[in-house]
Write an enzyme that holds these catalytic residues in place. Structure first.
Site, PDB file in Angstrom:
ATOM      1  N   SER A 256      -1.622   6.667   9.956  1.00  0.00           N
ATOM      2  CA  SER A 256      -1.541   5.238  10.267  1.00  0.00           C
ATOM      3  C   SER A 256      -0.422   4.596   9.461  1.00  0.00           C
ATOM      4  O   SER A 256       0.125   5.193   8.528  1.00  0.00           O
ATOM      5  CB  SER A 256      -2.877   4.531   9.959  1.00  0.00           C
TER       6      SER A 256
ATOM      7  N   ILE B  96       2.673   2.931   7.581  1.00  0.00           N
ATOM      8  CA  ILE B  96       4.013   3.380   7.225  1.00  0.00           C
ATOM      9  C   ILE B  96       4.143   4.889   7.397  1.00  0.00           C
ATOM     10  O   ILE B  96       5.155   5.383   7.897  1.00  0.00           O
ATOM     11  CB  ILE B  96       4.352   2.960   5.773  1.00  0.00           C
TER      12      ILE B  96
ATOM     13  N   SER C  80       4.955   0.156  -4.308  1.00  0.00           N
ATOM     14  CA  SER C  80       4.782  -1.186  -3.765  1.00  0.00           C
ATOM     15  C   SER C  80       5.549  -2.162  -4.653  1.00  0.00           C
ATOM     16  O   SER C  80       5.809  -1.865  -5.830  1.00  0.00           O
ATOM     17  CB  SER C  80       3.292  -1.571  -3.748  1.00  0.00           C
TER      18      SER C  80
ATOM     19  N   TYR D 198      -5.158  -2.323  -7.521  1.00  0.00           N
ATOM     20  CA  TYR D 198      -4.032  -1.789  -6.749  1.00  0.00           C
ATOM     21  C   TYR D 198      -2.744  -1.881  -7.558  1.00  0.00           C
ATOM     22  O   TYR D 198      -1.986  -0.900  -7.644  1.00  0.00           O
ATOM     23  CB  TYR D 198      -3.912  -2.560  -5.438  1.00  0.00           C
TER      24      TYR D 198
ATOM     25  N   LYS E  36      -0.308   1.207  -8.922  1.00  0.00           N
ATOM     26  CA  LYS E  36       1.111   1.301  -8.583  1.00  0.00           C
ATOM     27  C   LYS E  36       1.989   1.201  -9.833  1.00  0.00           C
ATOM     28  O   LYS E  36       3.033   1.866  -9.914  1.00  0.00           O
ATOM     29  CB  LYS E  36       1.485   0.217  -7.570  1.00  0.00           C
TER      30      LYS E  36
ATOM     31  N   SER F 267       0.961  -3.112   9.008  1.00  0.00           N
ATOM     32  CA  SER F 267       0.321  -1.798   9.040  1.00  0.00           C
ATOM     33  C   SER F 267      -1.185  -2.005   8.979  1.00  0.00           C
ATOM     34  O   SER F 267      -1.665  -3.138   8.965  1.00  0.00           O
ATOM     35  CB  SER F 267       0.780  -0.939   7.857  1.00  0.00           C
TER      36      SER F 267
END
Length: 336
Positions: A61, A63, A191, A204, A208, A240
């Protein structure tokens, strides 16, 4: 004397004009200026990636899926991985329809990044099928939409297990192979949240930031292998399925309304700039519309101003989320 003054004025005027041109480029940019220079003047993915063996995780799914399609059109040989084998088969079927690849040119390999005990065997499966791995694209992962004060700690553990530990575990086995060959590319989809901080994404962002620190450090350990590239891709908001699959306050809860995503960067544009980065060995690529691109520059060169701006953007982001619309909807550029 007059001639010298005229020359100085001409040089100053030329410098000012060059600065204005760069400013205009930056205002229209959807990526950092180094990346956009590479897109215009650098090596082309069509030439650099044709025939290369590329392993893409998170290929079912978003990217990762779009990267797979574009790589197939370029003629790359593909290993595609994710947890859902049925979705991988769907992606493979489309790749065969849109490219000149044959059935044997695409290996479907189910993979759970959190099950680190399977990563060595998975790597060996790719090597057995193709004989080599030229490029590993670490794309698998999940985002987050929840406030820290509301979020169970086991959510943070799950984020780190998937986004960080799972990624570096797979990298370890693939890197051993690349060191033996003395060449290869490790591409990690990080990201812009790996550069800055933002509300609703504390876990998150942490995962990252961890990837940024890890791969920046790993790059310095590989100076004896100049043909092994460490490339980090930092997208901003992209169209996305990442929002549908985010972590929330607890592991059993999914997000109820992902909101309109049409204002975000199209996935095909993000994938194309990612492949440009790979072809040109861009060490770190920022792929984003403004204002996130502007915040990346501020965070890099003027962090005090970046903190001030993110405090204001952050309030609106939380308000959007609580209102049931996309967190970034009110200040991302609308795509026509």
């Amino acid at each position: 004397m007059a001639w010298g003054c005229a020359l100085c004025l001409a040089l100053a005027g030329g410098a000012l004009l060059a600065l204005l041109v760069q400013l205009l480029r930056w205002l229209r940019a959807d990526g950092d200026l180094t990346l956009l220079w590479a897109e215009r003047w650098g090596k082309k993915p069509e030439h650099e990636l044709r025939g290369k063996v590329v392993w893409v995780t998170g290929a079912s799914s978003g990217i990762g899926e779009e990267l797979t399609y574009q790589l197939a059109k370029l003629g790359a040989l593909l290993a595609i991985s994710a947890r859902r084998e049925d979705e991988l088969q769907r992606v493979k079927k489309k790749c065969l329809q849109i490219s000149n690849l044959s059935e044997n040119d695409i290996l479907v390999l189910r993979l759970d990044l959190t099950d680190r005990s399977t990563h060595e065997a998975a790597t060996n499966s790719v090597l057995k099928h193709f004989g080599k791995i030229d490029v590993l694209v670490n794309n698998g992962g999940r985002s987050q939409r929840s406030l820290f004060v509301d979020t169970n700690l086991d959510v943070y553990n799950a984020i780190i297990e998937l986004n960080y530990l799972g990624t570096i575990s797979l990298t370890k086995y693939v890197l051993n192979h690349m060191i033996q060959r003395k060449k290869g590319k490790i591409v990690t989809v990080s990201s812009v949240m790996g550069i800055m901080g933002a509300p609703l994404a504390t876990g998150y962002c942490a995962s990252k930031h961890a990837l940024q620190g890890f791969f920046n450090s790993l790059r310095t350990e590989l100076t004896d292998y100049p043909e092994i590239s460490i490339i980090q891709i930092c997208p901003g908001p992209v169209q996305s399925q990442i929002i549908q699959n985010v972590f929330t306050e607890n592991l059993a809860k999914s997000i109820e309304n992902s909101g309109d995503q049409s204002h975000k960067m199209p996935t095909d544009r993000c994938a194309r700039l990612t492949l440009v980065s790979v072809a040109n060995d861009v060490k770190e690529a920022w792929i984003s519309d403004h204002p996130y691109l502007a915040v990346c520059y501020l965070w890099q060169y003027a962090p005090t101003w970046a903190w001030w701006l993110m405090n204001r953007m952050g309030k609106r982001r939380i308000q959007n989320f609580k209102s049931g619309i996309d967190a970034d909807a009110s200040y991302s550029r609308k795509k026509k």
